[in-house]
Motif scaffolding. Structure first.
Motif, short mmCIF file in Angstrom:
data_model
loop_
_atom_site.label_atom_id
_atom_site.label_comp_id
_atom_site.label_asym_id
_atom_site.label_seq_id
_atom_site.Cartn_x
_atom_site.Cartn_y
_atom_site.Cartn_z
N PRO A 1 46.34 19.23 -147.04
CA PRO A 1 46.90 17.87 -147.01
C PRO A 1 47.67 17.51 -148.27
CG PRO A 1 44.51 17.82 -147.28
CD PRO A 1 44.87 19.23 -146.95
N LEU A 2 47.25 18.03 -149.43
CA LEU A 2 47.96 17.73 -150.66
C LEU A 2 49.39 18.27 -150.59
CD1 LEU A 2 48.12 16.74 -153.57
CD2 LEU A 2 47.13 18.92 -154.31
N GLY A 3 49.54 19.50 -150.13
CA GLY A 3 50.88 20.07 -150.00
C GLY A 3 51.75 19.28 -149.04
N ALA A 4 51.14 18.85 -147.93
CA ALA A 4 51.89 18.07 -146.94
C ALA A 4 52.38 16.76 -147.57
CB ALA A 4 51.01 17.78 -145.73
N GLU A 5 51.54 16.13 -148.38
CA GLU A 5 51.93 14.86 -148.99
C GLU A 5 52.98 15.04 -150.09
OE1 GLU A 5 48.71 11.51 -148.55
OE2 GLU A 5 47.96 13.10 -149.87
N ILE A 6 52.87 16.11 -150.85
CA ILE A 6 53.88 16.35 -151.89
C ILE A 6 55.24 16.60 -151.25
CG2 ILE A 6 54.59 17.92 -153.74
CD1 ILE A 6 51.54 18.32 -154.26
N GLY A 7 55.26 17.43 -150.20
CA GLY A 7 56.51 17.66 -149.49
C GLY A 7 57.09 16.38 -148.94
N GLY A 8 56.24 15.54 -148.35
CA GLY A 8 56.70 14.29 -147.76
C GLY A 8 57.20 13.28 -148.77
N ALA A 9 56.66 13.33 -149.99
CA ALA A 9 57.08 12.40 -151.03
C ALA A 9 58.37 12.83 -151.70
CB ALA A 9 55.97 12.26 -152.08
N VAL A 10 58.43 14.08 -152.14
CA VAL A 10 59.58 14.53 -152.93
C VAL A 10 60.84 14.61 -152.07
CG1 VAL A 10 60.49 16.30 -154.48
CG2 VAL A 10 58.03 15.81 -154.45
N LYS A 11 60.70 14.95 -150.79
CA LYS A 11 61.88 15.10 -149.95
C LYS A 11 62.67 13.81 -149.85
CE LYS A 11 60.34 12.87 -146.09
NZ LYS A 11 61.04 11.93 -145.17
N ASN A 12 62.01 12.66 -149.98
CA ASN A 12 62.73 11.38 -149.91
C ASN A 12 63.66 11.20 -151.11
OD1 ASN A 12 61.76 10.39 -147.46
ND2 ASN A 12 59.91 9.56 -148.41
N VAL A 13 63.24 11.69 -152.27
CA VAL A 13 64.09 11.61 -153.46
C VAL A 13 65.26 12.58 -153.34
CG1 VAL A 13 64.12 11.85 -155.97
CG2 VAL A 13 62.09 10.92 -154.83
N ILE A 14 64.99 13.77 -152.85
CA ILE A 14 66.06 14.75 -152.66
C ILE A 14 67.07 14.23 -151.62
CG2 ILE A 14 66.62 17.15 -152.11
CD1 ILE A 14 64.89 16.73 -154.65
N ALA A 15 66.57 13.50 -150.63
CA ALA A 15 67.46 12.94 -149.60
C ALA A 15 68.41 11.89 -150.19
CB ALA A 15 66.64 12.32 -148.48
#
Length: 330
Positions: A178-192
């Motif tokens: 779950p930690l990896g899923a949340e990190i991916g979900g958070a950082v991708k918004n900044v990259i977007a």
């Protein structure tokens, strides 16, 4: 067993409530605004966040969070990350051992630098399962094919949640990070946001491909430092979500970046947008987190400087391309 409370009546919360209600579950959705709860109850619509989608007759809503959880075994958080603490704090000590908590929010809380599941676990003292992946709410509401992942500690509960959320058009995988899923979900918004700027500046397809790829490396570096599994970032909640959010104007974060790249101020953009672009505040959280953990995140840094320090998007793009040369993998 079948009662589900969706906490948060934005586009994603309403979509999940709609999906689960259509499956036959008893679903109630909590809305902060009474007018939204009334619209769901009496008009079977959410005109503010999911217009033109007819909601199931069986779906109900309330603006009383205690009413929402009264019968619920499953409680699904879909509150914007920066508001999770204030919404869920009144529920501390109010849940029982049978309650199962799922979080479908994406971001990093300012000040504490915690993910949504960390915030919920701190308040509720319960394990939290994370639903994440490439999933624009409107496409799921229109029953277009979508694949996401549910992650958490207990495999039996993961499999149960996988069955609960899966439909012929909404395919759910399961894993244990779950930690990896949340990190991916958070950082991708900044990259977007960076991807939106890239498109607005007409830098080309090559630039966008490079941005997405190097953005993935930022996600991986941070994730590994925090203890997540690297393989998670090649999956739906990592690369999948990143690719979707960086390549479509349906993404609020991409749209914010595009408008920043066209010269609009954040204040102008915020006033005209319905819904939250999590990447704006997450960029601030990630800058603090990257410094705390000593993780290099140059794209995130440039987005932060554009949003909070007034740096020009053109200068940010130039500075990214003219950093000290490095090996690709380090």
């Amino acid at each position: 067993m079948s009662y589900i409370a969706i906490i948060g009546a934005g586009s994603w919360g309403t979509t999940l409530a709609c999906l689960l209600s259509k499956k036959g579950f008893d679903v109630i959705i909590w809305a902060r605004e009474k007018e939204i709860a009334d619209a769901v109850n009496y008009k079977k619509e959410n005109p503010l966040y999911l217009p033109e989608i007819k909601l199931p007759d069986s779906l109900t809503a309330t603006d009383d969070i205690f009413e929402a959880i009264k019968k619920a075994r499953f409680i699904v958080n879909v509150v914007p990350t920066q508001h999770i603490r204030s919404v869920f704090a009144p529920l501390k000590g109010k849940l029982n051992d049978e309650n199962i908590i799922v979080s479908a929010s994406k971001g990093i809380e300012k000040e504490t630098l915690k993910t949504p599941s960390m915030i919920l676990e701190e308040i509720l003292n319960k394990n939290v399962y994370v639903l994440s992946g490439p999933s624009f709410a409107i496409e799921v509401a229109q029953e277009k094919p979508t694949a996401v992942t549910i992650s958490g500690e207990d495999k039996t509960l993961r499999l149960l949640l996988q069955e609960i959320f899966s439909t012929p058009y909404f395919r759910v995988y399961e894993h244990d990070d779950p930690l990896g899923a949340e990190i991916g979900g958070a950082v991708k918004n900044v990259i977007a946001i960076a991807a939106g700027i890239c498109d607005a500046l007409e830098l080309g397809n090559n630039a966008r491909a490079a941005l997405i790829t190097r953005g993935l490396h930022e996600i991986i570096r941070l994730g590994k430092k925090m203890g997540a599994k690297e393989i998670t970032f090649s999956g739906l909640s990592g690369l999948g979500d990143l690719f979707l959010t960086c390549t479509s104007k349906l993404s609020r974060n991409f749209t914010v970046g595009y408008r920043l790249g066209r010269g609009e101020s954040l204040q102008e953009i915020s006033k005209s947008m319905r819904g939250v672009a999590e990447g704006v505040e997450t960029s601030l959280s990630l800058m603090q987190l990257s410094k705390k953990l000593d993780v290099e995140m140059p794209i995130t840094s440039e987005v932060y400087q554009v949003i909070y320090e007034g740096k020009s998007p053109q200068q940010a793009a130039w500075d990214l391309m003219n950093r000290t040369l490095k090996p690709e993998f380090y």
